[in-house]
Enzyme design. Structure first.
Site, PDB file in Angstrom:
ATOM      1  N   ASP A   1       0.860  -1.168   0.000  1.00 53.49           N
ATOM      2  CA  ASP A   1       0.000   0.000   0.000  1.00 53.49           C
ATOM      3  C   ASP A   1       0.906   1.231   0.000  1.00 53.49           C
ATOM      4  OD1 ASP A   1      -2.314   1.643   0.411  1.00 53.49           O
ATOM      5  OD2 ASP A   1      -3.239  -0.026   1.489  1.00 53.49           O
TER       6      ASP A   1
ATOM      7  N   ASP B   1      -2.941   4.581  -2.372  1.00 54.99           N
ATOM      8  CA  ASP B   1      -3.974   5.189  -1.551  1.00 54.99           C
ATOM      9  C   ASP B   1      -4.365   6.575  -2.089  1.00 54.99           C
ATOM     10  OD1 ASP B   1      -5.442   4.909   1.030  1.00 54.99           O
ATOM     11  OD2 ASP B   1      -4.367   6.739   1.547  1.00 54.99           O
TER      12      ASP B   1
ATOM     13  N   GLU C   1      -6.252   4.108  -6.115  1.00 55.65           N
ATOM     14  CA  GLU C   1      -7.556   4.341  -5.498  1.00 55.65           C
ATOM     15  C   GLU C   1      -8.057   5.735  -5.880  1.00 55.65           C
ATOM     16  OE1 GLU C   1      -9.701   4.341  -1.085  1.00 55.65           O
ATOM     17  OE2 GLU C   1      -7.794   5.359  -1.382  1.00 55.65           O
TER      18      GLU C   1
ATOM     19  N   HIS D   1     -11.280  -2.598   3.494  1.00 55.21           N
ATOM     20  CA  HIS D   1     -11.181  -2.232   4.915  1.00 55.21           C
ATOM     21  C   HIS D   1     -11.916  -0.937   5.245  1.00 55.21           C
ATOM     22  CE1 HIS D   1      -8.383   0.241   2.828  1.00 55.21           C
ATOM     23  NE2 HIS D   1      -8.169   0.969   3.901  1.00 55.21           N
ATOM     24  N   ASP D   2     -12.437  -0.231   4.243  1.00 55.12           N
ATOM     25  CA  ASP D   2     -13.194   0.999   4.481  1.00 55.12           C
ATOM     26  C   ASP D   2     -14.693   0.775   4.320  1.00 55.12           C
ATOM     27  OD1 ASP D   2     -10.833   2.497   4.760  1.00 55.12           O
ATOM     28  OD2 ASP D   2     -10.788   3.030   2.631  1.00 55.12           O
TER      29      ASP D   2
END
Ligand code: TEU
Ligand code: CA
Length: 560
Positions: free
Chosen positions: A114, A216, A258, A332-333
């Site tokens: 990430d 990210d 993302e 995870h969000d």
């Protein structure tokens, strides 16, 4: 080259770009804090991940997207990095990381790191230097503005995690900008020395043998704060093209950016064949469909399959001849997909399989979020003290202060809080779901006694077995990897239906999104006999013109 190149090759007509290993690979996201704890401190870690690689190899995945494991004060669970070249002590050491890369590779699994470079942690050395003096070269690595005439913040911009987007630093007599929390100061991408440092760090990781980066909120790095343009700002694509030239070009890796703003209008700017930027993006239009347009994610809104399909199929259409896309419903969000889009009660198993079937048989690179492969569900938290996520906690304070009733907020959080997907991975029916021998940092979902890897994997028709089949189909079948997608029944609020086409073959895919039987009438020319590739309710080898689907039934039939 991170992974052995597969020799299977799709018919030339079906692909207008060179086949890459990630065209047939399925990704698996690990949220390290919640995956597997090796030393009983209640926090997942890298040795824990290594001990569970067998589970991932069994699933057949091609790479792991590893959420951040870098040194961090963990204000946002690692999305606030204090040292990009060090591992957080609670997760392990750099040696553990090298061992993870090596042991995963032995199983044909790449590690995708990430990359969080829209912001750093406020404890990063860069920021420490930046906040100490205006003369420090690092000062300009961040975004500073003078106070307003009254001494307050330069303007009224608000941070995504609540509160003003500006925080004051006495030593330099200025405010810095943070899109997220004050502990996550935004990096100033206009500074070339900063960009060079980031590229250097990326090469350092690639040289350790990782298989790529998930980037990210990458669409924020071209922002113009004064103009209040954050997403897809004026310099975004210049930066991404520079990054490609400086770091990514010529390496056999995968990059996924993302973006909460990308649309079919801008998608190919990132991943179009001639752009030289990224391989694909994570786009969220199908996810946002489930949020209240005004009141946001904490105001539950009933899921509407029509809008969801419209968004997903728009991306299928966009990437028909150029670019590529990712396929996901969870991370995870986000809440657990079976709870959000389907049923986590009596039809949980069928529903979990149905969501997997309709998503994994689209064109793109699918991602499985840890626990999804056993149909894990949202957390049944009832009190705010059970939540850990700063986003939920900050919004709680703000909304309660604004007069939102407590029960209403908790109902919203139960549906959409990020902690729904952050409860520990459920490995076994034993204590703490086999995640830890200590006290987990966030409560284990009480349904772990029925929903866990041990029990699901013992069932030949379990959810895990179903996922294994889907992952294998993408590797083995050209039509799954490269076929064109043709949607049907766009207006049905209950059924998702489409076919993939490659040469003379067709793959018909159907999924019932409801707990009721559904009568389906397919358009002309879809009917046909063939081979059932996956089915949740017994195999069917013939797609008739009219058929009845059981609650949450899904199936895929190859017609040739
Ligand atoms: O998320 C991007 C992001 O915009 C999220 O804050 C998103 O809007 C929110 O989760 C929806 O509720 C990325 C990471 O995936 C997230 O975990 C981080 O908190 C965030 O960036 C900041 O790094
Ligand atoms: Ca641990």
């Amino acid at each position: 080259m991170p992974l052995p190149q597969r020799s299977i090759s799709a018919p030339a007509a079906a692909r207008e770009q060179r086949e890459m290993w990630w065209h047939r690979a399925t990704g698996y996201q690990i949220y390290p804090r919640s995956f597997a704890d090796s030393n009983g401190d209640g926090v997942g870690d890298i040795p824990g991940i290594i001990s569970r690689l067998g589970h991932l190899a069994d699933l057949g995945i091609g790479f792991i997207w590893l959420s951040p494991v870098y040194a961090s004060p963990m204000v946002d669970n690692g999305y606030d990095i204090a040292d990009y070249r060090a591992i957080a002590p609670e997760y392990g050491t750099l040696e553990d990381m090298d061992r993870l890369i090596a042991e995963a590779r032995e199983r044909g699994i790449g590690i995708v790191m990430d990359l969080v470079v829209n912001h750093s942690s406020s404890l990063h050395d860069w920021f420490r230097a930046a906040r100490a003096s205006r003369e420090a070269p690092e000062h300009d690595y961040y975004i500073w503005r003078d106070a307003a005439p009254d001494g307050g913040p330069p303007d009224d911009q608000q941070a995504a995690f609540g509160g003003p987007a500006w925080s004051w630093v006495e030593e330099v007599g200025r405010y810095y900008f943070h899109y997220f929390s004050p502990a996550q100061p935004d990096l100033n991408w206009a500074n070339p020395a900063l960009r060079a440092e980031i590229y250097d760090m990326m090469r350092w990781w690639l040289d350790r043998g990782i298989a790529g980066f998930r980037m990210d909120v990458i669409s924020l790095i071209g922002k113009d704060v004064d103009a209040r343009v954050y997403e897809e700002g004026p310099s975004l694509h210049d930066h991404l093209q520079e990054m490609h030239r400086e770091v990514l070009a010529g390496r056999d890796i995968v990059t996924i950016g993302e973006s909460w703003s990308v649309s079919p209008e801008t998608g190919l700017l990132y991943c179009g064949r001639d752009r030289r930027e990224l391989d694909m993006v994570f786009e969220f239009s199908h996810i946002r469909e489930g949020w209240d347009p005004e009141r946001g994610k904490f105001a539950p809104r009933p899921f509407d399959l029509r809008g969801f399909k419209r968004e997903l199929f728009a991306w299928q259409d966009l990437t028909r001849h150029d670019g590529w896309t990712s396929l996901f419903l969870s991370n995870h969000d986000l809440p657990r997909q079976v709870s959000f889009y389907a049923d986590d009660g009596p039809y949980r198993r069928e529903a979990a399989k149905m969501l997997a079937t309709v998503l994994h048989l689209l064109k793109g690179t699918p991602f499985i979020y840890q626990g999804e492969e056993i149909g894990m569900t949202n957390a049944p938290f009832e009190r705010i003290d059970q939540y850990r996520d700063l986003e939920t906690l900050n919004h709680f304070e703000a909304q309660i202060a604004a007069g939102v009733p407590l029960e209403e907020f908790i109902a919203g959080a139960r549906r959409n809080s990020r902690d729904n997907s952050r409860t520990p991975m459920q490995w076994s029916p034993g204590p703490h779901a086999g995640f830890t021998t200590g006290t987990p940092w966030i409560e284990v979902n009480p349904n772990a006694s029925e929903i866990n890897v041990e029990q699901d994997s013992a069932q030949p028709d379990g959810i895990l077995a179903h996922y294994r089949k889907l992952v294998a189909l993408r590797r083995e079948r050209d039509i799954v990897a490269f076929g064109e997608t043709e949607p049907f029944l766009a207006n049905s609020p209950a059924v998702m239906a489409y076919q993939r086409r490659l040469g003379a073959q067709r793959l018909v895919v159907l999924g019932n999104f409801t707990g009721q039987e559904q009568e389906v009438e397919l358009p002309d020319g879809v009917e046909g006999a063939g081979t059932c590739l996956v089915a949740s309710h017994g195999e069917r080898h013939h797609i008739p013109r009219q058929l009845q689907l059981a609650p949450y039934e899904s199936l895929a039939v190859l017609i040739s």
